[in-house]
Each structure stands twice: as structure tokens, then as C-alpha cells.
Scaffold this motif. Structure first.
Motif, mmCIF file in Angstrom:
data_model
loop_
_atom_site.group_PDB
_atom_site.id
_atom_site.type_symbol
_atom_site.label_atom_id
_atom_site.label_comp_id
_atom_site.label_asym_id
_atom_site.label_seq_id
_atom_site.Cartn_x
_atom_site.Cartn_y
_atom_site.Cartn_z
ATOM 1 N N HIS A 49 0.842 -1.218 0.000
ATOM 2 C CA HIS A 49 0.000 0.000 0.000
ATOM 3 C C HIS A 49 0.870 1.259 0.000
ATOM 4 O O HIS A 49 2.037 1.219 0.397
ATOM 5 C CB HIS A 49 -0.919 0.006 1.225
ATOM 6 N N ASP B 274 6.776 1.796 5.485
ATOM 7 C CA ASP B 274 5.570 0.992 5.700
ATOM 8 C C ASP B 274 4.689 1.051 4.449
ATOM 9 O O ASP B 274 4.233 2.108 4.056
ATOM 10 C CB ASP B 274 4.821 1.560 6.919
ATOM 11 N N GLY B 275 4.504 -0.112 3.820
ATOM 12 C CA GLY B 275 3.629 -0.195 2.643
ATOM 13 C C GLY B 275 4.352 0.118 1.359
ATOM 14 O O GLY B 275 4.521 -0.745 0.493
ATOM 15 N N GLU C 51 -4.992 0.821 3.000
ATOM 16 C CA GLU C 51 -4.611 -0.318 3.869
ATOM 17 C C GLU C 51 -4.607 0.133 5.331
ATOM 18 O O GLU C 51 -4.953 -0.628 6.228
ATOM 19 C CB GLU C 51 -3.221 -0.808 3.471
ATOM 20 N N GLU C 52 -4.214 1.378 5.595
ATOM 21 C CA GLU C 52 -3.999 1.794 6.987
ATOM 22 C C GLU C 52 -5.301 2.021 7.761
ATOM 23 O O GLU C 52 -5.352 1.791 8.970
ATOM 24 C CB GLU C 52 -3.165 3.078 7.032
ATOM 25 N N HIS D 278 7.429 -6.432 2.993
ATOM 26 C CA HIS D 278 7.095 -5.384 3.967
ATOM 27 C C HIS D 278 8.190 -5.300 5.017
ATOM 28 O O HIS D 278 8.877 -6.294 5.289
ATOM 29 C CB HIS D 278 5.757 -5.743 4.642
ATOM 30 N N GLN E 239 8.238 -4.247 11.115
ATOM 31 C CA GLN E 239 7.497 -3.405 12.079
ATOM 32 C C GLN E 239 7.590 -4.001 13.485
ATOM 33 O O GLN E 239 6.704 -3.819 14.311
ATOM 34 C CB GLN E 239 6.024 -3.236 11.657
ATOM 35 N N HIS F 105 -1.930 -7.009 7.158
ATOM 36 C CA HIS F 105 -1.525 -6.589 5.805
ATOM 37 C C HIS F 105 -2.598 -7.017 4.815
ATOM 38 O O HIS F 105 -3.452 -7.847 5.138
ATOM 39 C CB HIS F 105 -0.193 -7.258 5.430
HETATM 40 MN MN MN Z 1 1.758 -1.649 6.122
#
Ligand code: MN
Ligand code: HGY
Ligand code: MN
Length: 416
Positions: free
Chosen positions: A89, A100-101, A134-135, A199, A202, A365
């Protein structure tokens, strides 16, 4: 791995990947070094235009579906074959990081560019997807684009969802779709032979263990709710506490009840109240309305089911004078990735002689939904101190490129 595939994998270029990541990081850049690229915002639109221009320069066609998911298509020798898909994303948290993404989208693009430069043509088409929203930071719930693509949710359910400024998703989405009118429309849920998402982890495990590649085995379950508590506003100076219907006071009681419900000595349950809206939001008026979000996660199916079912009763038991509405917005059970795809990712890490470990994903995800419709897996790369959903999110160019090489190798194997 075949000679031609090794050649293509070797053409993954760390500098080119890093340069694109930094160029995207300028879209929605924040003073603290992170990004704010909310779904269907002007920044999201700018990132979409940048991605499409890079994809077209590679000779790929780009299609868009009704919720704005972007599909970058690299033709295979067998046009009837279902594609092998990758992606992630481009939308971010309000104070999100530079990786992120977007890393998964650009790692997919890098894999396609490496194939192109090596002159490798796979039997199956290869597609890179940039999933919408996505978030879920601006419009709940999260993983909305992949949920609609896979048929788990209908777009119509979301059009009237509003953000903190009262903007409806349908209006923001219409502006986003109109921003690139020349894209092919992809209305149907296209079948996929496989899906692999790259990804950042995290979390801290890969960095702590000195491993470069996470061979992801699945994603923990999660439940999201929006809770609304409605009372009556009144004068802060003249209204006795005994007579108040104070929505914030009772929201705090409800949140404390949820903290009790989710208390866990093993620290496995993930319980977060991340969004709270109070109105009239004035120091000397008793709050009459509070909306707060609930995010609960756990790797065990029975536990997340039990916790999810207990949220509404816990909230209602704590609220005395106000009215309550508990709206579940996401119900995702834990998912296990396809053993064949997981093995292909592990095989690629071994072939490229990269230290790896198998591991579950604590974060959700789009792969959560793709796992329901085709063989799916994920590739993690380390991020500094495991920090994410934070402007300080950081990753190393070498690790990011290693993840892209593993992705290219696994895509080539599955596409041929
Ligand atoms: Mn993500
Ligand atoms: O919330 C999540 O797990 C994802 O990072 N959006
Ligand atoms: Mn995220």
C-alpha cells in the motif's frame, strides 16, 4: 534457480530502489522525517501518479478498480494464465514512516524492472498492486482495498464512512479515481495464481537476531470497533455531577472496563485505543458525545473470538446514564500462509545465502485477504529497533534490496 532468473535477480538495483523510496517519501513529507499520505488525499493521488509514470516507463499497463486499487501488469508468454501478484500500500499513518507499505509496492516494481532489464519473460503475467486504504487511519476499517478486491467486503458498505473532518469516503474516492481518468478500469476480481507481499517487519525480531529475511508464516487475528457514547452537554460550572450525562466520563469507565477485559500477564494480547473524538470539545461544556476506536489482536483464533465477543458487553456494563453504540468494523481471524509460497520464499533466501527466520506477523496486511483467495506469503526485512507507525521508522538500503531480490526470485519461480 535457472541462470536467467539468477541474472534477473542480480539486476535488482539497491540505489534505484532507495532513490524511488526517497522520492515517494517527499510526497506528504513531515518535518520529523516521516510522511502523512492519508488514503484518497492529495498526497495519495500524487503518489499514485508517480507510481503510474514509473510503471508505464517500464512498458507495463496500469488498471484501476472501483475502490482505486492500482494493478501494474507485466505480460507473460501465456496471456490466459492467471498472474502472480505482489504489492502493498502507499497510504500511510498520519505520522507514518518512509517504508511501511510503499516498500512492498516499490520492491515489486524493482523486481519487474530487474526482469525487464534481464530480458526474462515469465509464462504467467506478473502484477504489482498498490492497495487502497490499507492503513484505515482516515477511513475505517483498514485493509479496505484488498477486502473489496477479494469480495470479503462490498464497496457500498464504505462510501458513507467519514473522516475526522466529516469528508465522506465516496467523495474522496471519486476525486481519486477522477485524477487518473486514462487508466483501464478493472471491474472484476481477477484470479491470481499466487500473491507475495514484501514489507518491513514493524517489530524488532529480525534486527535482534541479525537475520535479513523474515519468511512470514501468517498474520494474527484482529477486531476493530467504533464505540459511540452519547450524553448531554451542560455548563461545567453550574451542573452538579449528580445530574450529568457526561459522555467522556462514561467513555473513560468503558475504556477501563476494556483494559480489564484485555489484561494479559503474558503480554500477548494487543489492545489499543488510538482514536478519540470528543464533542463539543470545549473546556467548560460537559461532553455530550464521544467516539473511540478499539483495536484488539491475538494470534490464537479462540482467544481473539472470545475477546471480540466480550467488547460490547464490557462497554455496556460500564456505561450508566449515556446511550451506547458499539459498531464492529473489522473481524479478521488469524491467517496461515500457503506452505508452498512460504517454502518458495525460504528457498529464495537460501539460494541467495541470506540469513532468515520463519515468523508470524503482528501487523495486519493486505495479504490477510489475498490468503483467502490464492496461495499467499510475505517477506519481511528488518527495520531499525522495530519502530513503525512513527516518523522515526528506518531501514537499510542493503536489507531493502535483499528483500526485493528474494521477492524477484520467488516471483520468477512462481510465474514460471
Ligand atoms: Mn503496512
Ligand atoms: O494496523 C496494521 O496492522 C497495519 O500496519 N495497518
Ligand atoms: Mn501500517
Amino acid at each position: 534457480m535457472r541462470e536467467a532468473h539468477l541474472d534477473a535477480v542480480g539486476r535488482v538495483d539497491p540505489e534505484r530502489l532507495w532513490r524511488r523510496l526517497m522520492e515517494m517519501a517527499r510526497i506528504g513529507a513531515l518535518p520529523g522525517g516521516g510522511v502523512n499520505r492519508a488514503a484518497f488525499s492529495a498526497e495519495d493521488i500524487a503518489a499514485r501518479k508517480r507510481l503510474v509514470s514509473w510503471a508505464r516507463a517500464l512498458g507495463c499497463s496500469v488498471a484501476q478498480d472501483a475502490i482505486g486499487n492500482l494493478f501494474i501488469h507485466r505480460a507473460g508468454t501465456d496471456p490466459r494464465a492467471a498472474p502472480v501478484m505482489t504489492g502493498s500500500h502507499m497510504d500511510s499513518q498520519p505520522r507514518g514512516g518512509r517504508f511501511d507499505g510503499i516498500y512492498g509496492v516499490l520492491a515489486g516494481l524493482e523486481a519487474i524492472e530487474a526482469m525487464e532489464r534481464a530480458g526474462v519473460r515469465t509464462r504467467r503475467p506478473v502484477e504489482v498492486v498498490a492497495w487502497s486504504n490499507e492503513e484505515g487511519g482516515r477511513f475505517q476499517p483498514c485493509t479496505m482495498g484488498s477486502a473489496v478486491h477479494t469480495g470479503a467486503k462490498q464497496l457500498g458498505e464504505f462510501l458513507s464512512v467519514t473522516d475526522n473532518d466529516g469528508v465522506a469516503l465516496g467523495d474522496a474516492l471519486a476525486r481519486t479515481l477522477a485524477a487518473m481518468p486514462d487508466l483501464e478500469q478493472r471491474e472484476r476480481k481477477a484470479p491470481a495464481a499466487a500473491y507475495i507481499e514484501a514489507h518491513i517487519e514493524q517489530g524488532p525480531l529480525l534486527e535482534l537476531e541479525g537475520a535479513t529475511i523474515g519468511v512470514v508464516t501468517g498474520i494474527q487475528g484482529l477486531r476493530w470497533f467504533n464505540v459511540e457514547i452519547t450524553g448531554e452537554t451542560a455548563h461545567a460550572g453550574t451542573t452538579p455531577l449528580a445530574g450529568r450525562r457526561d459522555a467522556l466520563r462514561e467513555a473513560i469507565d468503558a475504556i477501563n472496563a476494556l483494559r480489564e477485559l484485555t489484561r494479559d500477564e503474558t503480554d500477548t494480547v494487543r489492545f489499543t485505543i488510538g482514536r478519540v473524538l470528543v464533542s463539543p470539545n470545549s473546556p467548560n461544556s460537559v461532553p455530550s458525545h464521544v467516539l473511540f476506536s478499539v483495536d484488539v489482536r491475538h494470534p490464537d483464533a479462540a482467544t481473539i473470538e472470545r475477546l471480540g465477543s466480550a467488547v460490547e458487553p464490557a462497554v455496556r456494563s460500564a456505561v450508566r446514564r449515556c446511550s451506547v453504540a458499539v459498531n464492529p468494523t473489522l473481524t479478521d481471524d488469524p491467517c496461515t500462509f500457503d506452505p508452498g509460497v512460504v517454502a518458495a520464499v525460504e528457498r529464495a533466501a537460501r539460494t541467495l545465502d541470506l540469513p532468515f527466520r520463519r515468523m508470524p506477523s503482528g501487523a495486519s496486511h493486505d495479504a490477510m485477504y489475498m490468503a483467502r483467495v490464492c496461495p499467499t506469503g510475505m517477506i519481511f526485512v528488518p527495520c531499525e529497533r522495530g519502530v513503525s507507525h512513527n516518523e522515526a521508522e528506518n531501514a537499510k538500503p542493503g536489507d531493502l534490496a535483499a528483500g526485493a531480490r528474494v521477492l524477484a526470485a520467488a516471483l520468477l519461480e512462481l510465474a514460471d
